[in-house]
Motif scaffolding. Structure first.
Motif, PDB file in Angstrom:
ATOM      1  N   LYS A  67       0.991  -1.261   0.141  1.00 38.15           N
ATOM      2  CA  LYS A  67      -0.103   0.272  -0.338  1.00 38.15           C
ATOM      3  C   LYS A  67       0.945   0.791  -0.268  1.00 38.15           C
ATOM      4  CE  LYS A  67      -3.847   2.482   2.334  1.00 38.15           C
ATOM      5  NZ  LYS A  67      -4.534   2.159   3.707  1.00 38.15           N
ATOM      6  N   ARG A  68       1.734   1.278   0.991  1.00 38.91           N
ATOM      7  CA  ARG A  68       2.416   1.919   1.002  1.00 38.91           C
ATOM      8  C   ARG A  68       3.455   2.836  -0.321  1.00 38.91           C
ATOM      9  NH1 ARG A  68       3.969   0.544   6.089  1.00 38.91           N
ATOM     10  NH2 ARG A  68       5.612  -0.527   5.359  1.00 38.91           N
ATOM     11  N   LEU A  69       3.819   1.531  -1.093  1.00 37.84           N
ATOM     12  CA  LEU A  69       4.073   1.809  -2.409  1.00 37.84           C
ATOM     13  C   LEU A  69       3.295   2.057  -3.548  1.00 37.84           C
ATOM     14  CD1 LEU A  69       7.410   0.723  -3.727  1.00 37.84           C
ATOM     15  CD2 LEU A  69       5.716  -0.678  -4.764  1.00 37.84           C
ATOM     16  N   LEU A  70       2.076   2.105  -3.850  1.00 40.46           N
ATOM     17  CA  LEU A  70       1.559   2.235  -3.872  1.00 40.46           C
ATOM     18  C   LEU A  70       1.466   3.985  -4.191  1.00 40.46           C
ATOM     19  CD1 LEU A  70      -0.558  -0.573  -5.018  1.00 40.46           C
ATOM     20  CD2 LEU A  70       0.624  -0.199  -6.467  1.00 40.46           C
ATOM     21  N   LEU A  71       1.010   4.113  -3.094  1.00 41.54           N
ATOM     22  CA  LEU A  71       1.126   5.378  -2.773  1.00 41.54           C
ATOM     23  C   LEU A  71       2.272   6.255  -2.777  1.00 41.54           C
ATOM     24  CD1 LEU A  71      -0.358   5.493   0.566  1.00 41.54           C
ATOM     25  CD2 LEU A  71      -1.777   6.227  -0.805  1.00 41.54           C
ATOM     26  N   ALA A  72       2.880   6.004  -2.523  1.00 42.80           N
ATOM     27  CA  ALA A  72       4.643   6.877  -2.682  1.00 42.80           C
ATOM     28  C   ALA A  72       4.507   6.763  -4.114  1.00 42.80           C
ATOM     29  CB  ALA A  72       5.461   5.970  -2.416  1.00 42.80           C
ATOM     30  N   ALA A  73       3.838   5.178  -5.553  1.00 38.63           N
ATOM     31  CA  ALA A  73       4.180   5.283  -6.541  1.00 38.63           C
ATOM     32  C   ALA A  73       3.522   6.475  -7.536  1.00 38.63           C
ATOM     33  CB  ALA A  73       4.554   4.614  -7.016  1.00 38.63           C
ATOM     34  N   GLY A  74       2.851   6.997  -7.007  1.00 35.24           N
ATOM     35  CA  GLY A  74       1.921   8.062  -7.842  1.00 35.24           C
ATOM     36  C   GLY A  74       0.073   6.995  -7.444  1.00 35.24           C
ATOM     37  N   ILE A  75      -0.304   6.625  -6.991  1.00 32.05           N
ATOM     38  CA  ILE A  75      -1.611   5.656  -7.253  1.00 32.05           C
ATOM     39  C   ILE A  75      -2.371   6.376  -6.111  1.00 32.05           C
ATOM     40  CG2 ILE A  75      -3.221   3.777  -7.223  1.00 32.05           C
ATOM     41  CD1 ILE A  75      -1.100   3.158  -9.364  1.00 32.05           C
ATOM     42  N   PRO A  76      -3.576   7.178  -6.670  1.00 28.22           N
ATOM     43  CA  PRO A  76      -4.323   7.732  -5.284  1.00 28.22           C
ATOM     44  C   PRO A  76      -5.068   6.553  -4.329  1.00 28.22           C
ATOM     45  CG  PRO A  76      -4.671   8.638  -7.916  1.00 28.22           C
ATOM     46  CD  PRO A  76      -3.927   7.586  -8.357  1.00 28.22           C
ATOM     47  N   ALA A  77      -5.712   7.449  -3.168  1.00 24.39           N
ATOM     48  CA  ALA A  77      -5.790   6.432  -2.149  1.00 24.39           C
ATOM     49  C   ALA A  77      -7.155   6.207  -2.319  1.00 24.39           C
ATOM     50  CB  ALA A  77      -5.380   7.043  -0.853  1.00 24.39           C
ATOM     51  N   ASN A  78      -7.860   6.725  -3.575  1.00 23.53           N
ATOM     52  CA  ASN A  78      -8.645   6.398  -3.699  1.00 23.53           C
ATOM     53  C   ASN A  78      -8.909   5.769  -4.610  1.00 23.53           C
ATOM     54  OD1 ASN A  78      -8.014   7.837  -5.616  1.00 23.53           O
ATOM     55  ND2 ASN A  78     -10.531   9.291  -5.434  1.00 23.53           N
ATOM     56  N   GLN A  79      -8.020   5.179  -5.142  1.00 27.50           N
ATOM     57  CA  GLN A  79      -8.330   3.643  -6.044  1.00 27.50           C
ATOM     58  C   GLN A  79      -7.844   2.923  -5.084  1.00 27.50           C
ATOM     59  OE1 GLN A  79      -9.293   4.005  -9.421  1.00 27.50           O
ATOM     60  NE2 GLN A  79      -9.913   6.138  -8.722  1.00 27.50           N
ATOM     61  N   MET A  80      -7.622   2.943  -3.939  1.00 31.00           N
ATOM     62  CA  MET A  80      -6.915   1.361  -3.609  1.00 31.00           C
ATOM     63  C   MET A  80      -7.932   1.075  -2.692  1.00 31.00           C
ATOM     64  SD  MET A  80      -3.210   1.547  -3.381  1.00 31.00           S
ATOM     65  CE  MET A  80      -2.583   3.282  -2.678  1.00 31.00           C
ATOM     66  N   THR A  81      -7.981  -0.211  -2.219  1.00 36.92           N
ATOM     67  CA  THR A  81      -9.023  -0.710  -1.103  1.00 36.92           C
ATOM     68  C   THR A  81      -8.028  -1.964  -0.242  1.00 36.92           C
ATOM     69  OG1 THR A  81     -10.878  -0.933  -0.269  1.00 36.92           O
ATOM     70  CG2 THR A  81     -10.503  -2.405  -2.211  1.00 36.92           C
ATOM     71  N   CYS A  82      -8.685  -1.956   1.141  1.00 35.69           N
ATOM     72  CA  CYS A  82      -7.717  -3.582   1.440  1.00 35.69           C
ATOM     73  C   CYS A  82      -8.913  -4.409   1.503  1.00 35.69           C
ATOM     74  CB  CYS A  82      -7.348  -2.734   2.736  1.00 35.69           C
ATOM     75  SG  CYS A  82      -6.161  -1.370   2.138  1.00 35.69           S
ATOM     76  N   PHE A  83      -8.234  -5.676   1.572  1.00 44.07           N
ATOM     77  CA  PHE A  83      -9.031  -6.836   1.964  1.00 44.07           C
ATOM     78  C   PHE A  83      -7.782  -7.282   3.088  1.00 44.07           C
ATOM     79  CE2 PHE A  83     -10.031 -11.087   1.655  1.00 44.07           C
ATOM     80  CZ  PHE A  83     -11.210 -11.170   2.182  1.00 44.07           C
ATOM     81  N   ASP A  84      -8.960  -8.178   4.229  1.00 39.53           N
ATOM     82  CA  ASP A  84      -8.116  -9.163   4.778  1.00 39.53           C
ATOM     83  C   ASP A  84      -9.554  -9.447   5.105  1.00 39.53           C
ATOM     84  OD1 ASP A  84      -7.065 -10.347   6.868  1.00 39.53           O
ATOM     85  OD2 ASP A  84      -5.189  -9.095   6.446  1.00 39.53           O
ATOM     86  N   GLY A  85      -9.743 -11.352   5.000  1.00 40.54           N
ATOM     87  CA  GLY A  85     -10.737 -11.554   6.121  1.00 40.54           C
ATOM     88  C   GLY A  85     -10.413 -11.825   7.664  1.00 40.54           C
ATOM     89  N   LYS A  86      -9.421 -11.142   8.227  1.00 41.33           N
ATOM     90  CA  LYS A  86      -9.602 -12.045   9.633  1.00 41.33           C
ATOM     91  C   LYS A  86      -8.817 -10.045  10.324  1.00 41.33           C
ATOM     92  CE  LYS A  86      -6.929 -16.262   9.055  1.00 41.33           C
ATOM     93  NZ  LYS A  86      -5.112 -16.704   8.990  1.00 41.33           N
ATOM     94  N   LEU A  87      -8.917  -9.443   9.935  1.00 42.19           N
ATOM     95  CA  LEU A  87      -8.687  -8.268  10.644  1.00 42.19           C
ATOM     96  C   LEU A  87      -9.320  -6.882  10.468  1.00 42.19           C
ATOM     97  CD1 LEU A  87      -6.144  -6.327  11.498  1.00 42.19           C
ATOM     98  CD2 LEU A  87      -5.420  -5.073   9.077  1.00 42.19           C
ATOM     99  N   GLU A  88     -10.085  -6.712  11.468  1.00 44.01           N
ATOM    100  CA  GLU A  88     -11.517  -5.796  11.657  1.00 44.01           C
ATOM    101  C   GLU A  88     -10.830  -4.838  10.882  1.00 44.01           C
ATOM    102  OE1 GLU A  88     -13.218  -6.231  15.160  1.00 44.01           O
ATOM    103  OE2 GLU A  88     -12.833  -7.989  15.180  1.00 44.01           O
TER     104      GLU A  88
END
Length: 124
Positions: A29-50
């Motif tokens: 996630k940090r790499l994509l943000l640093a590379a210029g991918i906007p935060a609103n174009q990313m989402t996070c999935f984890d079946g265990k992490l609330e």
């Protein structure tokens, strides 16, 4: 850190879902943000992490509609929902591929760990 967006990252289809939010998922996630991918174009999935944006893969796919999944090594690619995403044309990549795409002269060494393997090694 100033990071030029690699051709590999430029070709990722958005929105992007990071699947598995352990240390390597957070780093992706940090790499994509640093590379210029906007935060609103990313989402996070984890079946265990609330604290993940999504914990249910069906909701992730129907609501976020990711076009790229950045899959953690700990998430089985044979999971039915990932296989369904592949069949629907969703691009699949790994955190390691992201990292390698921004390396120029550096060498990479991969070290993996799981509780099962650690236990096996300690018992021998």
């Amino acid at each position: 850190m100033i990071l030029e967006m690699s051709d590999f990252i430029k070709k990722l289809k958005t929105p992007i879902a990071i699947v598995g939010m352990g240390k390597s998922g957070e780093a992706a996630k940090r790499l994509l943000l640093a590379a210029g991918i906007p935060a609103n174009q990313m989402t996070c999935f984890d079946g265990k992490l609330e604290t993940a944006d999504y914990r249910d893969p069906s909701k992730l796919m129907s609501e976020a509609k990711p076009q790229t999944l950045v899959v953690s090594p700990g998430v089985p690619l044979m999971s039915p929902w990932i296989q369904s995403a592949i069949a629907q044309g969703v691009q699949i990549t790994s955190e390691i591929s992201l990292a390698c795409s921004v390396l120029s002269t550096e060498k990479m060494i991969g070290v993996t760990r799981s509780e099962e393997h650690t236990s096996e090694l300690q018992s021998h």
